[in-house]
Design an enzyme around this catalytic site. Structure first.
Site, short mmCIF file in Angstrom:
data_model
loop_
_atom_site.label_atom_id
_atom_site.label_comp_id
_atom_site.label_asym_id
_atom_site.label_seq_id
_atom_site.Cartn_x
_atom_site.Cartn_y
_atom_site.Cartn_z
N CYS A 43 0.68 -1.21 -0.06
CA CYS A 43 -0.03 0.08 -0.20
C CYS A 43 0.97 1.37 0.07
CB CYS A 43 -1.03 -0.15 1.17
SG CYS A 43 -2.49 -0.79 0.68
N ASN A 147 -1.03 -15.03 -8.86
CA ASN A 147 -2.03 -15.77 -7.87
C ASN A 147 -2.98 -14.85 -7.12
OD1 ASN A 147 0.05 -17.63 -8.40
ND2 ASN A 147 1.27 -17.37 -6.69
N GLY A 153 -2.91 -19.28 -3.71
CA GLY A 153 -1.68 -19.59 -3.39
C GLY A 153 -1.17 -18.00 -3.23
N HIS A 160 -1.51 -8.23 -6.83
CA HIS A 160 -0.11 -8.27 -7.54
C HIS A 160 0.09 -9.53 -8.40
CE1 HIS A 160 0.19 -11.02 -4.16
NE2 HIS A 160 1.09 -11.58 -4.65
N CYS A 190 0.62 -22.75 -38.18
CA CYS A 190 0.79 -22.50 -36.74
C CYS A 190 -0.41 -23.19 -36.03
CB CYS A 190 0.79 -21.06 -36.35
SG CYS A 190 0.34 -20.78 -34.60
N CYS A 193 -2.99 -20.59 -34.74
CA CYS A 193 -3.82 -19.77 -35.58
C CYS A 193 -4.77 -20.94 -36.02
CB CYS A 193 -2.79 -19.62 -36.89
SG CYS A 193 -1.63 -18.21 -36.38
#
Lengths: 329, 329
Positions: A43, A147, A153, A160, A190, A193
């Site tokens: 904070c 997480n 976790g 964050h 690909c 794709c």
């Protein structure tokens, strides 16, 4: 100090990082509740509680996004990668980097509820830090992940994101690279794709298809409401997102998370980025690899069957999950 | 009905079993508390609450060990394995078996606290059911595992073990078979026989070495207090345990679990058996494969890094774990 270890039975590197460790009695207790805002190290006003800052985006509170080293790093800044061998075992110094991106000064709003411009700032910082760690030239892979919630976790409640740079190519990255390369060799195009095309045609697993990204519940979803965010335009590296692409990705990411929280409440989740590795020799990778993001709500419990077999049991079909999520706003 | 699915990006079979499923709102709520003894379907007197019994060991309460089909099976008794393909995706009927072994009539005592003779009866039943499912000739692998505690994924508190027979060889079994075969080809001896020797010589990760089994915390442990139970004599199949071997295994298993609970309390855990597959052609497997059991206390949370990379971060060195467990009785 952290160390990498490899055994002949499982043949996978494990990070042993006892600094993060505890006494046996600490494991018996429940993990501590997320820190209250007044003593939260993420904070504004508590900047002195984190290790020295790596980067920041300026903002009204002093910063809008802030990057700091993880206080309990899984891997650390060793001078070099030393490899060792002892009988059938291998070890390596736990060389790497472990950074925390503080998503915003707001202690309680996750990416689903921040203003879109703030999510864009976060995405810009993801790209800046992934780029910086890639250029360091010391790592094989850089893993970006989030997480959220105790069940996801997270040990701190303040939203964050984390980045861990590893000195070896992780098995999951290895597997996806091989799969993509093999597909390109066999079919001349690909894999992702093609997946985008097939999923748009099938329709039943699509959650959102506007903008530059396709959000879907994958055919082989391991978890209820698992989501895949696929760039519709081919690109092997997340860090090459253009300005417009970043805005569109911020909107897609926020959209996916908002649908989950609107349907399931403040659900614990992880998201993980899969992008091209920094090291190794991968001829033609720009043609056959395609970056993508996985979002995993943590609603089910891994148990013995999954550990024993490496297979997952999903109690919800991805078609049903997509149907629920399409109507959630 | 359950279905197996395979996608080209992850290239692993997933079981989609929506009968086990719930509405989105069910996922929001916490999973229900373990059922009280008076309505527990695994307690004596409540036998009518389970699907029809598969096997039992007689005992004073009518039975000492009882085997029933799982009420919400992950895989089911299809007439045959039908394979399908659609674009880049594959599917198969969810052919298999899913059985529950009720460890004893006692609702509250797990294997660590039952009389040794009862643990022997449980081990006898493991061998009987694994043998029966193997002889069915319809499966590629039979996975025996135990989920203990809510954190271990157990939905019922009454101690029980499970067996799931799969129509494909699971990736974890495939990996261990390849590792063992490769080691034998390169070194002319069994990998686990060598591990037993190396670990006994090193000593620092050994928890218990009496009897026919070695209990140790593996060099590349993924989790705090993870344990490996290794038969000291070479044997590729668990079901070939002799009478004396069974008693010794019951004692080793109980010993390992007792050490964990004495050190960590009633810790949630999983154990998983790794034994030779029932299907496939594995020339010389009796020489190079060596069955073993893994015990995984569930003290840490899987999070984004693990999902993204397939690598684990262990906050406790296996040497420290072994030291703690050696002194726990």
């Amino acid at each position: 100090m952290p160390e990498l270890r490899w055994g002949p039975l499982r043949r996978r590197w494990v990070i042993v990082a006892p600094e993060r460790g505890k006494r046996p009695s600490d494991f018996r207790a429940q993990s501590p509740s997320p820190t209250a805002a007044d003593e939260c190290p993420f904070c504004p006003g508590n900047e002195h509680l984190t290790p020295p800052e790596i980067a920041r985006t300026p903002g009204p509170a002093g910063w809008a996004v802030r990057v700091v080293p993880n206080k309990f790093p899984a891997l650390a800044d060793y001078p070099e990668l030393e490899l060792g061998k002892k009988g059938p075992f291998r070890r390596a110094t736990g060389l790497g980097a472990h950074e925390v991106i503080i998503d915003s000064p707001d202690h309680s709003r996750d990416l689903d509820r921040l203003p879109l411009e703030q999510v864009e700032r976060v995405v810009d910082m993801y790209i800046a830090r992934l780029g910086a760690l890639r250029s360091a030239g010391r790592f094989q892979y850089v893993q970006l992940f989030k997480n959220h919630g105790k069940g996801g976790g997270a040990s701190l409640a303040h939203p964050h994101t984390q980045i861990i740079a590893t000195p070896v190519l992780p098995p999951e990255a290895q597997g996806r690279l091989s799969a993509a390369r093999r597909h390109f060799a066999a079919h001349g195009r690909c894999l992702i794709c093609q997946l985008v095309e097939e999923e748009l045609a099938a329709g039943e697993r699509v959650v959102e298809e506007g903008g530059h990204f396709l959000i879907l519940s994958p055919y082989d979803a391991r978890f209820p409401f698992e989501l895949l965010v696929l760039p519709r335009a081919h690109s092997h590296r997340f860090v090459e997102l253009s300005g417009e692409g970043r805005t569109s990705f911020a909107r897609a990411l926020q959209g996916a998370l908002s649908r989950l929280s609107s349907l399931l409440g403040d659900v614990p989740y992880n998201f993980v980025l899969h992008t091209a590795p920094c090291g190794g020799d991968w001829p033609g990778i720009e043609d056959w690899y395609h970056w993508h993001l996985e979002i995993i709500p943590r609603l089910t419990q891994l148990a013995g069957f999954e550990w024993g077999t490496g297979m997952f049991i999903n109690p919800m079909s991805p078609e049903a999950a997509a149907e629920h999520l399409r109507t959630a706003v």
